[in-house]
Design a protein around this motif. Structure first.
Motif, short mmCIF file in Angstrom:
data_model
loop_
_atom_site.label_atom_id
_atom_site.label_comp_id
_atom_site.label_asym_id
_atom_site.label_seq_id
_atom_site.Cartn_x
_atom_site.Cartn_y
_atom_site.Cartn_z
N LYS A 17 91.67 -20.04 -13.82
CA LYS A 17 91.91 -19.39 -13.40
C LYS A 17 91.13 -17.68 -13.54
O LYS A 17 89.80 -16.88 -13.03
N ALA A 18 91.39 -17.26 -14.56
CA ALA A 18 91.23 -16.00 -14.97
C ALA A 18 89.89 -16.06 -15.31
O ALA A 18 88.82 -15.23 -15.08
N PHE A 19 89.40 -17.03 -16.23
CA PHE A 19 87.74 -16.79 -16.92
C PHE A 19 87.05 -17.62 -15.94
O PHE A 19 85.61 -17.32 -15.38
N ALA A 20 87.44 -18.42 -14.26
CA ALA A 20 86.54 -18.45 -13.72
C ALA A 20 85.96 -17.67 -12.80
O ALA A 20 85.23 -17.96 -11.83
N ARG A 21 86.31 -16.22 -13.08
CA ARG A 21 85.44 -15.14 -12.63
C ARG A 21 84.72 -14.68 -12.88
O ARG A 21 83.96 -13.81 -12.74
#
Length: 293
Positions: A81-85
């Motif tokens: 989720k963090a990298f998907a930003r």
């Protein structure tokens, strides 16, 4: 199991329209070169990007989890989720973990699992791949980059296999050398891996099926792999409160990397995904986005 090429899709639970592949989540099983099925998830990233952080639509993060993790574990999903930003994300379960086939070799043949995931990421249309590994996965991304980096064909890797190449490497909480038993958590891990009763605990307590055979031959160690990664950008991240691997491990890796590597020693950080704060994950993503075109 099929002996099809690595990255071949064995089964997909979502069938996107070809026009919207990058914006459509996928879950599928991939086949490795040695015929193991790997449970894999593709997240195209946020459609509306956060303007406060850099993003790259051509970049995909391929996340290699730590030992006893899998693609559905909350800490792995939090990383995704963090990298998907910042871009698209591929997560997968290493062999012997979760719904993937085979048995864990604790960092040896797992390189083939990462190869399959990277090839899949490129087949989905992404021009740049950043591999990010944690703990065991951190050792795997280092060895993968040594074998499939920009100059791998000149250094004994698989020449011409550009689909498996990585463009940036991030190794978090990784060991520098094999067979380390200097901390209580690592002594417990060795019991889990080497003893029959330990492997039973791994299977039923951690959903991790561990191979009973010793390494033969012993694979190239992470510190041996690092000099072969250049000129691919390398970031080594380690917490100063890591209970598994003390600071001589990241320092050995950084020394082996020389000028082409970067070392972040994180104050107050423990081990791997569980200890990686969202702010750190954001900084790692920013670093990956900034590397290359």
């Amino acid at each position: 199991m099929s002996n099809g090429p690595a990255g071949h899709v064995a089964r997909s639970t979502v069938r996107p329209n070809s026009e919207t592949t990058r914006r459509t989540p996928l879950r599928t099983f991939l086949h490795t070169d040695d015929g193991v099925t790997i449970d894999s998830v593709y997240d195209p990233g946020a459609v509306v990007y956060d303007s406060s952080r850099p993003t790259a639509v051509d970049l995909v993060f391929v996340v290699a989890h730590g030992f006893t993790g899998d693609v559905d574990r909350p800490h792995v999903r939090r990383v995704a989720k963090a990298f998907a930003r910042h871009g698209a994300v591929v997560t997968f379960s290493f062999r012997g973990h979760g719904a993937s086939g085979g048995r864990s070799t604790v960092g040896d043949r797992e390189v083939l699992d990462l190869v399959a995931a990277v090839r899949w990421a490129r087949a989905l249309g992404h021009a740049r791949v950043a591999t990010v590994g944690f703990s065991m996965g951190g050792s795997v991304v280092l060895r993968h980059a040594a074998l499939h980096g920009e100059l791998s064909g000149e250094r004994g890797g698989e020449a011409g296999d550009g689909g498996a190449r990585t463009d940036a490497v991030v190794s978090v909480s990784a060991p520098a050398r094999w067979y380390y038993r200097g901390t209580p958590p690592m002594r417990r891990l060795h019991w889990l891996v080497t003893r029959p009763e330990g492997r039973l605990v791994g299977r039923y307590g951690f959903r991790t099926r561990i191979h009973h055979r010793d390494w033969n031959p012993v694979p190239m160690s992470p510190v041996e792999a690092v000099p072969r990664i250049a000129p691919t950008p390398l970031l080594v991240v380690h917490g100063d409160r890591d209970g598994y691997f003390p600071l001589d491990h990241p320092r050995m890796l950084a020394e082996a990397a020389g000028d082409h590597g970067e070392l972040w020693l994180e104050p107050g950080m423990g081990h791997a995904e569980h200890a990686a704060a969202d702010d750190l994950l954001g900084r790692i993503a920013d670093w990956a986005v900034a590397q290359g075109g």
